[in-house]
Design a protein around this motif. Structure first.
Motif, short mmCIF file in Angstrom:
data_model
loop_
_atom_site.label_atom_id
_atom_site.label_comp_id
_atom_site.label_asym_id
_atom_site.label_seq_id
_atom_site.Cartn_x
_atom_site.Cartn_y
_atom_site.Cartn_z
N GLY A 1 0.82 -1.20 0.00
CA GLY A 1 0.00 0.00 0.00
C GLY A 1 0.86 1.25 0.00
N GLN A 2 0.66 2.11 1.01
CA GLN A 2 1.42 3.36 1.12
C GLN A 2 2.69 3.21 1.97
OE1 GLN A 2 -1.22 6.85 1.94
NE2 GLN A 2 -2.86 5.33 1.92
N ASN A 3 3.11 1.96 2.21
CA ASN A 3 4.24 1.71 3.10
C ASN A 3 5.52 1.32 2.35
OD1 ASN A 3 2.83 2.00 5.75
ND2 ASN A 3 1.61 0.32 4.91
N GLN B 1 8.19 3.06 1.50
CA GLN B 1 9.43 3.54 2.11
C GLN B 1 9.77 2.73 3.35
OE1 GLN B 1 11.56 5.70 0.91
NE2 GLN B 1 12.94 5.48 2.66
N GLN C 1 1.01 2.69 7.56
CA GLN C 1 -0.27 3.21 7.07
C GLN C 1 -1.22 2.05 6.76
OE1 GLN C 1 -0.99 6.35 6.94
NE2 GLN C 1 1.01 7.35 7.07
N LEU D 1 -4.14 -0.12 5.05
CA LEU D 1 -4.68 -0.15 3.69
C LEU D 1 -6.08 0.44 3.69
CD1 LEU D 1 -3.74 -3.74 2.42
CD2 LEU D 1 -2.59 -1.59 1.88
N SER D 2 -6.37 1.21 2.67
CA SER D 2 -7.73 1.72 2.50
C SER D 2 -8.61 0.59 1.97
CB SER D 2 -7.73 2.88 1.51
OG SER D 2 -7.39 2.41 0.20
N GLU E 1 -7.69 -0.15 -1.51
CA GLU E 1 -6.45 -0.92 -1.62
C GLU E 1 -6.68 -2.38 -1.26
OE1 GLU E 1 -2.99 2.41 -0.72
OE2 GLU E 1 -4.15 1.58 0.95
#
Length: 231
Positions: free
Chosen positions: A22-24, A26, A147, A149-150, A153
């Motif tokens: 997802g947004q992780n 990094q 973060q 997951l939405s 996602e």
């Protein structure tokens, strides 16, 4: 009993490779650098709400390091010479365990053992009820938020997993899974595993009807196991 049913699905063994990023991106990249001894710091603290994947990441990292994940609620005693420490729920560390962890940080800084310290909590460092000197040590390393997951996602992840297995999932099936099962991705992946096997066994395509049929079978198995344990 229905809640028990929804809690019995066993997620696959956690690894970094089967973590749904997802947004992780990094965060996962920094963990991989640390494991490859290329990271900017040997210390990392990750935090985020329940179900966001912290435990998955810790267990995946611990497996690669050849250690076990220590629960913050357990008594922790630092042993000289440990190669790595992985501790979950550090907000639950007792005063004694906090001293032990502080000693581990000092040992790492002086002797490079443990070579890696990876910690996790639901809460960011300012909200942790820890010794000030321990909090300072933690904040000297990388502190990254996991973060969640939405829903979109999760939807896309389920479709991607289904495609990789040659399954066709309708929107109705995905919405049903997201509505009635635990919403963390580990549990949803376990549902996918079981549903895939059941579809092959029944030689029928995945549908809401098949999903409900599978749930009833699982429920009967859970009830029998529960009755056997309580006799």
């Amino acid at each position: 009993m229905q809640q028990l049913l929804l809690d019995v699905f066993t997620p696959p063994r956690p690894t970094l490779s089967n973590f749904l990023v997802g947004q992780n991106g990094q965060l996962v990249h920094e963990l991989q650098l640390m494991l490859n001894k290329q990271g900017t710091s040997p210390f990392m603290f990750i935090y985020g709400p329940k179900g966001c994947g912290k435990s998955h990441l810790l267990r995946g990292v611990a497996t690669q390091l050849g250690v076990t994940v220590t629960a913050g609620s357990n008594r922790f005693v630092f042993k000289q010479g440990e190669q790595a420490l992985v501790i979950d729920n550090i907000d639950l560390l007792t005063p004694y365990s906090q001293v032990q962890l502080f000693n581990a940080f000092n040992s790492s800084l002086a002797e490079n053992k443990p070579g890696k310290i990876i910690l996790a909590s639901e809460f960011p460092t300012p909200d942790l009820k820890l010794r000030d000197d321990l909090r300072t040590r933690i904040e000297a390393g990388l502190c990254l938020r996991v973060q969640p997951l939405s829903d979109q996602e999760k939807h896309e992840a389920l479709q991607a997993v289904a495609r990789s297995r040659g399954l066709q999932l309708s929107e109705e099936v995905i919405e049903y899974a997201l509505r009635y099962f635990q919403r963390d991705m580990g549990s949803l992946m376990a549902v996918m595993d079981g549903l895939d096997r059941f579809s092959l066994e029944q030689q029928k395509p995945v549908s809401v009807h098949l999903l409900r049929h599978w749930m009833k079978r699982r429920e009967s198995l859970v009830i029998r196991e529960y009755e056997t344990r309580t006799v």
